[in-house]
Design a protein around this motif. Structure first.
Motif, short mmCIF file in Angstrom:
data_model
loop_
_atom_site.label_atom_id
_atom_site.label_comp_id
_atom_site.label_asym_id
_atom_site.label_seq_id
_atom_site.Cartn_x
_atom_site.Cartn_y
_atom_site.Cartn_z
N ARG A 274 -7.52 -13.07 51.49
CA ARG A 274 -8.81 -12.76 52.12
C ARG A 274 -8.88 -11.31 52.55
NH1 ARG A 274 -10.06 -16.47 56.85
NH2 ARG A 274 -12.05 -15.39 56.63
N LEU A 275 -7.71 -10.71 52.83
CA LEU A 275 -7.65 -9.30 53.23
C LEU A 275 -6.67 -8.57 52.32
CD1 LEU A 275 -8.24 -6.98 55.27
CD2 LEU A 275 -6.30 -7.82 56.61
N LEU A 276 -7.14 -7.46 51.74
CA LEU A 276 -6.29 -6.61 50.91
C LEU A 276 -6.14 -5.25 51.59
CD1 LEU A 276 -7.73 -7.33 47.35
CD2 LEU A 276 -5.38 -7.79 48.09
N ILE A 277 -4.93 -4.71 51.56
CA ILE A 277 -4.66 -3.38 52.13
C ILE A 277 -4.05 -2.52 51.04
CG2 ILE A 277 -3.47 -2.07 53.91
CD1 ILE A 277 -3.37 -4.64 55.59
N PHE A 278 -4.76 -1.46 50.67
CA PHE A 278 -4.29 -0.54 49.65
C PHE A 278 -3.98 0.82 50.29
CE2 PHE A 278 -7.36 -3.11 46.95
CZ PHE A 278 -6.37 -3.88 46.36
N ASP A 279 -2.74 1.26 50.15
CA ASP A 279 -2.31 2.54 50.70
C ASP A 279 -2.14 3.53 49.54
OD1 ASP A 279 -1.38 4.58 52.27
OD2 ASP A 279 0.38 3.53 53.02
N GLU A 280 -3.06 4.49 49.42
CA GLU A 280 -3.07 5.47 48.33
C GLU A 280 -2.92 4.79 46.96
OE1 GLU A 280 -3.88 8.49 48.48
OE2 GLU A 280 -3.68 9.00 50.59
N PRO A 281 -3.83 3.87 46.61
CA PRO A 281 -3.67 3.11 45.37
C PRO A 281 -3.85 3.93 44.09
CG PRO A 281 -5.81 2.67 46.33
CD PRO A 281 -5.05 3.48 47.34
N PHE A 282 -4.52 5.10 44.16
CA PHE A 282 -4.79 5.88 42.96
C PHE A 282 -3.73 6.94 42.67
CE2 PHE A 282 -9.15 4.93 44.72
CZ PHE A 282 -9.33 3.81 43.93
N SER A 283 -2.71 7.02 43.52
CA SER A 283 -1.67 8.03 43.35
C SER A 283 -0.96 7.85 42.00
CB SER A 283 -0.65 7.92 44.48
OG SER A 283 0.42 8.81 44.29
N GLY A 284 -0.98 8.91 41.18
CA GLY A 284 -0.29 8.86 39.90
C GLY A 284 -1.12 8.33 38.75
N PHE A 285 -2.36 7.89 39.02
CA PHE A 285 -3.21 7.36 37.96
C PHE A 285 -4.03 8.47 37.30
CE2 PHE A 285 -3.17 2.90 39.75
CZ PHE A 285 -2.65 2.32 38.60
N ASP A 286 -4.20 8.38 35.99
CA ASP A 286 -5.12 9.28 35.30
C ASP A 286 -6.55 8.81 35.62
OD1 ASP A 286 -6.15 7.35 33.17
OD2 ASP A 286 -4.01 7.30 32.74
N PRO A 287 -7.57 9.65 35.36
CA PRO A 287 -8.96 9.29 35.73
C PRO A 287 -9.44 7.97 35.15
CG PRO A 287 -8.82 11.62 35.17
CD PRO A 287 -7.48 11.02 34.84
N ILE A 288 -9.03 7.64 33.93
CA ILE A 288 -9.50 6.39 33.30
C ILE A 288 -8.95 5.18 34.05
CG2 ILE A 288 -9.34 4.96 31.22
CD1 ILE A 288 -9.40 7.54 29.58
N ASN A 289 -7.65 5.18 34.35
CA ASN A 289 -7.05 4.05 35.04
C ASN A 289 -7.45 4.01 36.52
OD1 ASN A 289 -5.43 2.48 33.12
ND2 ASN A 289 -4.32 4.40 32.82
N ALA A 290 -7.67 5.19 37.13
CA ALA A 290 -8.18 5.21 38.50
C ALA A 290 -9.55 4.57 38.56
CB ALA A 290 -8.24 6.65 39.01
N ASN A 291 -10.38 4.83 37.56
CA ASN A 291 -11.71 4.22 37.52
C ASN A 291 -11.61 2.71 37.30
OD1 ASN A 291 -14.68 4.72 37.48
ND2 ASN A 291 -14.50 3.83 35.43
N LEU A 292 -10.65 2.28 36.47
CA LEU A 292 -10.43 0.85 36.26
C LEU A 292 -10.08 0.17 37.58
CD1 LEU A 292 -9.90 -1.66 34.46
CD2 LEU A 292 -7.56 -0.80 34.15
N LEU A 293 -9.22 0.82 38.36
CA LEU A 293 -8.82 0.26 39.65
C LEU A 293 -10.00 0.20 40.62
CD1 LEU A 293 -5.91 -0.62 40.13
CD2 LEU A 293 -5.63 1.33 41.65
N LYS A 294 -10.83 1.25 40.63
CA LYS A 294 -12.02 1.26 41.49
C LYS A 294 -12.95 0.11 41.13
CE LYS A 294 -12.16 6.24 42.41
NZ LYS A 294 -12.91 7.50 42.19
N GLU A 295 -13.15 -0.12 39.85
CA GLU A 295 -14.02 -1.21 39.41
C GLU A 295 -13.48 -2.55 39.87
OE1 GLU A 295 -14.31 -0.76 35.21
OE2 GLU A 295 -15.77 0.89 35.31
N GLU A 296 -12.17 -2.74 39.79
CA GLU A 296 -11.57 -4.00 40.24
C GLU A 296 -11.70 -4.17 41.75
OE1 GLU A 296 -10.65 -6.46 38.47
OE2 GLU A 296 -10.91 -5.41 36.57
#
Length: 311
Positions: A149-171
């Motif tokens: 019910r609660l998710l905590i993401f600490d710097e989740p985009f660190s090390g991701f290229d723009p395409i995969n960072a965008n994939l993570l944002k969409e999720e």
């Protein structure tokens, strides 16, 4: 969903948190912001019941947070924690079972996520063979797999290229739309503007700013306007000198002829923007005049700077 009430924590004489209070609404994305060493990770550890506060309490869904509530929380730390010698699929199944999923259910859901993130071919490979970005994909999947019910993401985009960072944002947005509450800790203020509904900014263990992102930007942007024009910015600024608190010229490319100048103005409270338009029209060729909301990056920097100056 979550309420932080007067939480304080110290370690060996270092004050990590001082009387932190804020509320995280259910079903949104909440930004937990602050410079390095501000106290964010300590607070996240308290929410995850890894450590306890010296003072104050954390309320989860209307009751005091207990160890039993941790199964309803998914945590993706900044420092990743995969076992390098284990196979990727085997390890993902192991973590899923720790969260209470049956082997068949975990295997079925993991296969779906691995296919979605295009890492199915790595199921039987060792973690040490993964790139940093691929390892982060695996940890993201393990974090969300049991539908907490609660998710905590600490710097989740660190090390991701723009395409995969965008994939993570969409999720993340898809999870939010399904009703999951998300706490998102990052230094990337562009992500805050696009993802977060509300934020808390911690500096040197204290909460120095909390609220809705849009409302904060509007409040911080009072009296702030953008002008686009052709003509001399120096002449215009000389004429406006008595009416403005500050200004910023966005310098055009001097190699381009007949280019417009962009000017950001902070007006004095008693100044009417209509008077500014009238004055500007007499000096330059005014093309546009609009409110200029500050970016979250500007707000972050100014809030921290002001807090440090007021100590």
């Amino acid at each position: 969903m979550l309420e932080i009430k007067d939480v304080s924590k110290s370690y060996s004489g270092h004050q990590a948190l001082t009387d932190i209070s804020f509320e995280v609404p259910e079903g949104g994305i909440y930004g937990l912001l602050g410079p390095n060493g501000a106290g964010k990770t300590t607070l996240i550890r308290i929410i995850n019941h890894i450590t306890a506060p010296d003072k104050g309490e954390v309320m989860f869904d209307g009751h005091r947070l207990t160890q039993k509530d941790v199964v309803n929380i998914g945590y993706l730390p900044e420092e990743r924690g995969l076992y390098k010698k284990m196979k990727v699929g085997e390890q993902a199944l192991f973590f899923a079972r720790l969260k209470g999923m049956s082997k068949n259910e975990a295997n079925r859901e993991l296969r779906k996520w691995f296919e979605k993130f295009e890492i199915s071919d790595w199921w039987n490979r060792k973690v040490e063979e993964l790139s940093k970005g691929m390892a982060q994909k695996v940890q993201f999947i393990v974090t969300v797999l049991h539908n907490p019910r609660l998710l905590i993401f600490d710097e989740p985009f660190s090390g991701f290229d723009p395409i995969n960072a965008n994939l993570l944002k969409e999720e993340m947005l898809a999870l939010r739309d399904k009703g999951t509450t998300i706490i998102f800790s990052t230094h990337n203020m562009n992500s805050v503007e696009t993802l977060c509904d509300n934020i808390t900014l911690i500096n040197k263990s204290r909460n120095i700013l909390s609220g809705n992102v849009d409302e904060i930007r509007k409040e911080q942007g009072k009296g702030r306007f953008a002008l686009t024009f052709k003509g001399s910015p120096e002449r215009l600024l000389d004429a406006l000198q008595q009416d403005i608190v500050s200004h910023e010229i966005i310098v055009p490319d001097k190699n381009i002829t007949d280019v417009s100048t962009n000017l950001i103005l902070k007006l004095k409270p008693e100044t009417s923007f209509r008077d500014i338009i009238s004055l500007a029209n007499n000096i330059v060729e005014l093309e546009s005049f609009s409110r200029a909301l500050p970016s979250m990056d500007e707000i972050f920097i100014n809030a921290v700077k002001n807090a440090n100056q007021n100590e």
